[in-house]
Design a protein around this motif. Structure first.
Motif, short mmCIF file in Angstrom:
data_model
loop_
_atom_site.label_atom_id
_atom_site.label_comp_id
_atom_site.label_asym_id
_atom_site.label_seq_id
_atom_site.Cartn_x
_atom_site.Cartn_y
_atom_site.Cartn_z
N GLU A 130 0.83 -1.20 0.00
CA GLU A 130 0.00 0.00 0.00
C GLU A 130 0.87 1.25 0.00
O GLU A 130 0.55 2.23 -0.70
CB GLU A 130 -0.93 -0.02 1.21
N GLN A 131 1.95 1.23 0.76
CA GLN A 131 2.84 2.39 0.76
C GLN A 131 3.45 2.62 -0.62
O GLN A 131 3.57 3.77 -1.06
CB GLN A 131 3.95 2.19 1.80
N GLN A 132 3.81 1.56 -1.31
CA GLN A 132 4.38 1.73 -2.64
C GLN A 132 3.32 2.26 -3.60
O GLN A 132 3.63 3.06 -4.49
CB GLN A 132 4.98 0.42 -3.16
N ARG A 133 2.08 1.84 -3.44
CA ARG A 133 1.01 2.36 -4.31
C ARG A 133 0.77 3.85 -4.03
O ARG A 133 0.48 4.62 -4.96
CB ARG A 133 -0.27 1.55 -4.12
N VAL A 134 0.90 4.27 -2.78
CA VAL A 134 0.81 5.70 -2.47
C VAL A 134 1.96 6.44 -3.16
O VAL A 134 1.78 7.51 -3.76
CB VAL A 134 0.85 5.95 -0.95
N ALA A 135 3.16 5.86 -3.10
CA ALA A 135 4.32 6.48 -3.73
C ALA A 135 4.13 6.57 -5.25
O ALA A 135 4.53 7.57 -5.87
CB ALA A 135 5.58 5.68 -3.40
N ILE A 136 3.53 5.55 -5.84
CA ILE A 136 3.26 5.58 -7.29
C ILE A 136 2.23 6.67 -7.60
O ILE A 136 2.39 7.42 -8.56
CB ILE A 136 2.77 4.20 -7.77
N ALA A 137 1.18 6.74 -6.79
CA ALA A 137 0.17 7.79 -7.00
C ALA A 137 0.81 9.17 -6.93
O ALA A 137 0.49 10.06 -7.73
CB ALA A 137 -0.94 7.65 -5.95
N ARG A 138 1.72 9.36 -5.98
CA ARG A 138 2.41 10.65 -5.85
C ARG A 138 3.25 10.94 -7.10
O ARG A 138 3.31 12.08 -7.58
CB ARG A 138 3.29 10.63 -4.61
N ALA A 139 3.89 9.91 -7.65
CA ALA A 139 4.72 10.10 -8.84
C ALA A 139 3.90 10.43 -10.07
O ALA A 139 4.38 11.10 -10.99
CB ALA A 139 5.55 8.83 -9.10
N LEU A 140 2.65 9.97 -10.09
CA LEU A 140 1.82 10.12 -11.29
C LEU A 140 0.85 11.30 -11.22
O LEU A 140 0.23 11.66 -12.22
CB LEU A 140 1.01 8.84 -11.53
N VAL A 141 0.72 11.92 -10.05
CA VAL A 141 -0.38 12.86 -9.83
C VAL A 141 -0.29 14.10 -10.72
O VAL A 141 -1.32 14.71 -11.05
CB VAL A 141 -0.46 13.24 -8.33
N ARG A 142 0.91 14.48 -11.16
CA ARG A 142 1.04 15.67 -12.02
C ARG A 142 0.98 15.31 -13.50
O ARG A 142 1.20 16.17 -14.35
CB ARG A 142 2.33 16.42 -11.71
N GLY A 143 0.73 14.04 -13.80
CA GLY A 143 0.65 13.64 -15.21
C GLY A 143 1.98 13.70 -15.92
O GLY A 143 2.08 14.33 -16.99
N PRO A 144 3.02 13.07 -15.38
CA PRO A 144 4.35 13.16 -15.99
C PRO A 144 4.41 12.47 -17.35
O PRO A 144 3.60 11.56 -17.65
CB PRO A 144 5.25 12.44 -14.98
N LYS A 145 5.37 12.87 -18.15
CA LYS A 145 5.59 12.22 -19.44
C LYS A 145 6.48 10.99 -19.32
O LYS A 145 6.41 10.08 -20.14
CB LYS A 145 6.21 13.22 -20.43
N VAL A 146 7.34 11.00 -18.29
CA VAL A 146 8.27 9.90 -18.05
C VAL A 146 8.20 9.51 -16.58
O VAL A 146 8.22 10.39 -15.70
CB VAL A 146 9.72 10.29 -18.41
N VAL A 147 8.08 8.21 -16.30
CA VAL A 147 8.13 7.70 -14.93
C VAL A 147 9.38 6.84 -14.81
O VAL A 147 9.57 5.89 -15.57
CB VAL A 147 6.87 6.88 -14.59
#
Length: 230
Positions: free
Chosen positions: A151-168
């Motif tokens: 669950e913590q990693q999914r929160v971290a993924i959500a944080r990485a994606l929240v601004r709509g990045p072009k590259v992850v």
């Protein structure tokens, strides 16, 4: 597909305390377009973190050319590189790096504190929607210490994606998880980036994680070699 990153004969050399040179990357060629999922596998000490820092515009090549959307990064000021990094690059790490004392919602909303007007004012709504997409709609008010590792990693993924990045950029994203949870997290990360059109670059020592990518490379001897066998 539009090209996002192109590395042409990129090297990275650092100076050691005895004034000798350590050649970490010795000639990397790589092209990343939107929607790509690239897996890069390598042992510890092969330069995976160095390559991630270059891809994330945290560092610059010693020689060779690194282009972001067709622009040579050598022409970018530190401020311009930071602006691109904050807006268009999302990072996922082995250690979740969640803010202690902040809820899952507050952790995911944090990057939107620096977003332009509409995203800033809607940051809690946007963060809640992203967490719901991660299957955590019922855990918005949970503190990191009350969440499982997955669950913590999914929160971290959500944080990485929240601004709509072009590259992850995912650096050992399953390293702190058990095999089953790691597989679930990778499938989720791959699915969400595919849906948004973001490029996903996974850097790992685990050939099984790298093999989930559509393009696979091994980093060895400072160079990328195509193909990963499982």
């Amino acid at each position: 597909m539009s090209e996002l990153l192109r590395l042409t004969d990129v090297t990275r050399t650092v100076k050691l305390p005895d004034d000798s040179d350590l050649h970490i990357l010795t000639g990397v060629d790589l092209t990343i377009s939107n929607g790509d999922h690239v897996g890069i596998v390598g042992r510890s000490g092969t330069g995976k973190s160095t390559l991630l820092n270059l891809l994330g515009l945290l560092d610059r090549p010693t020689t060779g050319v690194l282009e972001w959307a067709g622009q040579d990064v050598r022409a970018l000021s530190a401020r311009a590189a930071a602006r691109i990094r904050g807006r268009d690059v999302g990072f996922v790490f082995q250690q979740f790096n969640l803010l202690p004392g902040r809820t899952a919602l507050e952790n995911v909303a944090a990057p939107l504190m620096y977003a332009p007007g509409p995203q800033f004012w809607r940051r809690r709504t946007i963060a809640a929607e992203m967490l719901d997409r991660m299957g955590l709609g019922a855990r918005l008010d949970s503190m990191p210490e009350s969440l499982s590792g997955g669950e913590q990693q999914r929160v971290a993924i959500a944080r990485a994606l929240v601004r709509g990045p072009k590259v992850v950029l995912a650096d050992e994203p399953t390293g702190a998880l058990d095999l089953e949870t790691g597989g679930e997290v990778m499938e989720l990360l791959d699915g969400v980036t595919h849906d948004t059109g973001a490029a996903l670059i996974t850097i790992t020592h685990d050939v099984n994680v790298a093999a989930m990518a559509r393009q696979r490379f091994r980093l060895e001897g400072g160079r990328l070699q195509a193909g990963v066998s499982v």
